[in-house]
Design a protein around this motif. Sequence first.
Motif, short mmCIF file in Angstrom:
data_model
loop_
_atom_site.label_atom_id
_atom_site.label_comp_id
_atom_site.label_asym_id
_atom_site.label_seq_id
_atom_site.Cartn_x
_atom_site.Cartn_y
_atom_site.Cartn_z
N THR A 1 -9.01 5.61 2.94
CA THR A 1 -9.56 4.70 1.93
C THR A 1 -11.08 4.72 2.10
O THR A 1 -11.59 4.37 3.16
CB THR A 1 -9.03 3.27 2.11
OG1 THR A 1 -7.60 3.28 1.99
CG2 THR A 1 -9.61 2.35 1.04
N LYS B 1 -3.77 8.62 5.20
CA LYS B 1 -4.30 8.01 3.99
C LYS B 1 -5.70 7.50 4.28
O LYS B 1 -5.89 6.63 5.14
CB LYS B 1 -3.40 6.86 3.52
CG LYS B 1 -3.90 6.21 2.24
CD LYS B 1 -2.93 5.17 1.72
CE LYS B 1 -2.79 4.02 2.68
NZ LYS B 1 -1.87 2.99 2.18
N THR C 1 -14.84 3.73 2.05
CA THR C 1 -15.48 2.42 2.21
C THR C 1 -16.96 2.45 1.87
O THR C 1 -17.66 1.45 2.05
CB THR C 1 -15.30 1.91 3.65
OG1 THR C 1 -15.86 2.86 4.58
CG2 THR C 1 -13.83 1.70 3.98
N LEU D 1 0.83 -1.20 0.00
CA LEU D 1 0.00 0.00 0.00
C LEU D 1 0.87 1.25 0.00
O LEU D 1 0.58 2.23 -0.68
CB LEU D 1 -0.93 0.01 1.22
CG LEU D 1 -2.18 -0.86 1.13
CD1 LEU D 1 -2.87 -0.92 2.49
CD2 LEU D 1 -3.13 -0.33 0.07
N ILE E 1 -5.03 11.12 0.32
CA ILE E 1 -4.07 11.43 1.37
C ILE E 1 -4.23 12.91 1.73
O ILE E 1 -4.14 13.78 0.87
CB ILE E 1 -2.62 11.14 0.93
CG1 ILE E 1 -2.45 9.65 0.66
CG2 ILE E 1 -1.64 11.59 2.02
CD1 ILE E 1 -1.06 9.25 0.20
N GLN F 1 -11.37 4.13 -3.54
CA GLN F 1 -10.42 5.19 -3.88
C GLN F 1 -9.73 5.70 -2.61
O GLN F 1 -10.25 5.53 -1.50
CB GLN F 1 -11.14 6.34 -4.60
CG GLN F 1 -11.66 5.97 -5.97
CD GLN F 1 -12.46 7.06 -6.64
OE1 GLN F 1 -13.37 6.79 -7.41
NE2 GLN F 1 -12.15 8.33 -6.36
N GLN F 2 -8.57 6.33 -2.79
CA GLN F 2 -7.79 6.80 -1.65
C GLN F 2 -7.46 8.28 -1.76
O GLN F 2 -7.18 8.79 -2.85
CB GLN F 2 -6.49 5.99 -1.52
CG GLN F 2 -6.74 4.52 -1.20
CD GLN F 2 -5.46 3.73 -1.04
OE1 GLN F 2 -4.45 4.01 -1.68
NE2 GLN F 2 -5.49 2.74 -0.18
N THR G 1 0.90 4.16 -3.04
CA THR G 1 0.49 5.56 -2.82
C THR G 1 1.67 6.50 -2.69
O THR G 1 1.51 7.71 -2.62
CB THR G 1 -0.35 5.68 -1.53
OG1 THR G 1 0.45 5.28 -0.41
CG2 THR G 1 -1.59 4.81 -1.59
N GLN H 1 -7.41 6.77 -8.93
CA GLN H 1 -7.61 6.10 -7.65
C GLN H 1 -7.02 6.84 -6.46
O GLN H 1 -7.26 6.48 -5.31
CB GLN H 1 -7.02 4.68 -7.70
CG GLN H 1 -7.76 3.76 -8.65
CD GLN H 1 -9.22 3.55 -8.26
OE1 GLN H 1 -9.52 3.23 -7.11
NE2 GLN H 1 -10.12 3.76 -9.21
N LEU H 2 -6.23 7.87 -6.71
CA LEU H 2 -5.52 8.57 -5.63
C LEU H 2 -5.62 10.07 -5.81
O LEU H 2 -5.47 10.59 -6.93
CB LEU H 2 -4.05 8.16 -5.60
CG LEU H 2 -3.16 8.86 -4.58
CD1 LEU H 2 -3.55 8.49 -3.15
CD2 LEU H 2 -1.69 8.51 -4.82
N PHE I 1 -8.63 4.78 7.91
CA PHE I 1 -7.52 5.72 7.82
C PHE I 1 -6.29 5.18 8.51
O PHE I 1 -6.37 4.35 9.41
CB PHE I 1 -7.90 7.08 8.43
CG PHE I 1 -8.09 7.05 9.93
CD1 PHE I 1 -7.05 7.34 10.79
CD2 PHE I 1 -9.33 6.73 10.48
CE1 PHE I 1 -7.21 7.31 12.17
CE2 PHE I 1 -9.52 6.71 11.85
CZ PHE I 1 -8.46 7.00 12.70
N VAL J 1 -14.68 6.05 5.88
CA VAL J 1 -13.30 5.74 5.52
C VAL J 1 -12.66 4.80 6.54
O VAL J 1 -13.13 4.69 7.68
CB VAL J 1 -12.43 7.01 5.44
CG1 VAL J 1 -12.83 7.91 4.30
CG2 VAL J 1 -12.43 7.78 6.77
#
Length: 235
Positions: A117, A115, A119, A11, A129, A126-127, A15, A91-92, A211, A209
């Motif tokens: 993510t 970070k 849910t 991960l 930061i 998708q993520q 990222t 995705q980021l 995290f 999320v």
Amino acid sequence: MMVSLKQLALLALATGAAVVDAQSGSGKTTRYWDCCKGSCGWSGKASVNQPITSCDKSDNPLANMAAKNACESGGQAYMCTNQSPWAVNDQLAYGFAAVKLAGGTENSWCCACYKLTFTSGPVQGQQLIVQATNTGGDLGQNHFDLAMPGGGVGMFNACTNQWGAPPNGWGQQYGGISSRSQCDGFPEKLKAGCYWRFDWFKGADNPDVTFEKVTCPKALTDKSGCIRNGETPTV
């Protein structure tokens, strides 16, 4: 345990951020953009090289870190427009947030990066930061209030004074605008961050999320000016 560590390492590689400490869990998100100076813009909030950068009414960085918050009478310090979110890829994305974590204080999260993510909702998987630049008395535990232009001013509003926004900000006071086309009338410097909400973020409405705390990307600290002591931002 070996599998879990390997997954974390993968991960981090995916990222561009390294997982640090044990600050992780499940949380909630909301959204805001109040144009106010972030609470991490004051000295003494955390062990950092300097507080986050604030800007004057014309969006120029302020050298005076002690400048009064524009959300207070007579204040001159506003949120800088470059603290808007942006997509790295499909995705980021990177951005900034007001943060409140269970069992912690601003000392532990000011200028730290997390970070997220997603849910739930259309951005599930998708993520994002974010660097913590602010907090809020109305935030719950493990709560990330994502900074995005047009996201609603919430409790405070300096956007009317700075940009001529309506008295309760653009759209609803909590939640902000409801369509991408409304971004067209925003100040030029805020348009990209406003469009981001309906493009990369897919108009998601307060998704949940998971995290975890990560080493800040240099792309974020270059904008905020704030780095936690002992941390070297990732390229």
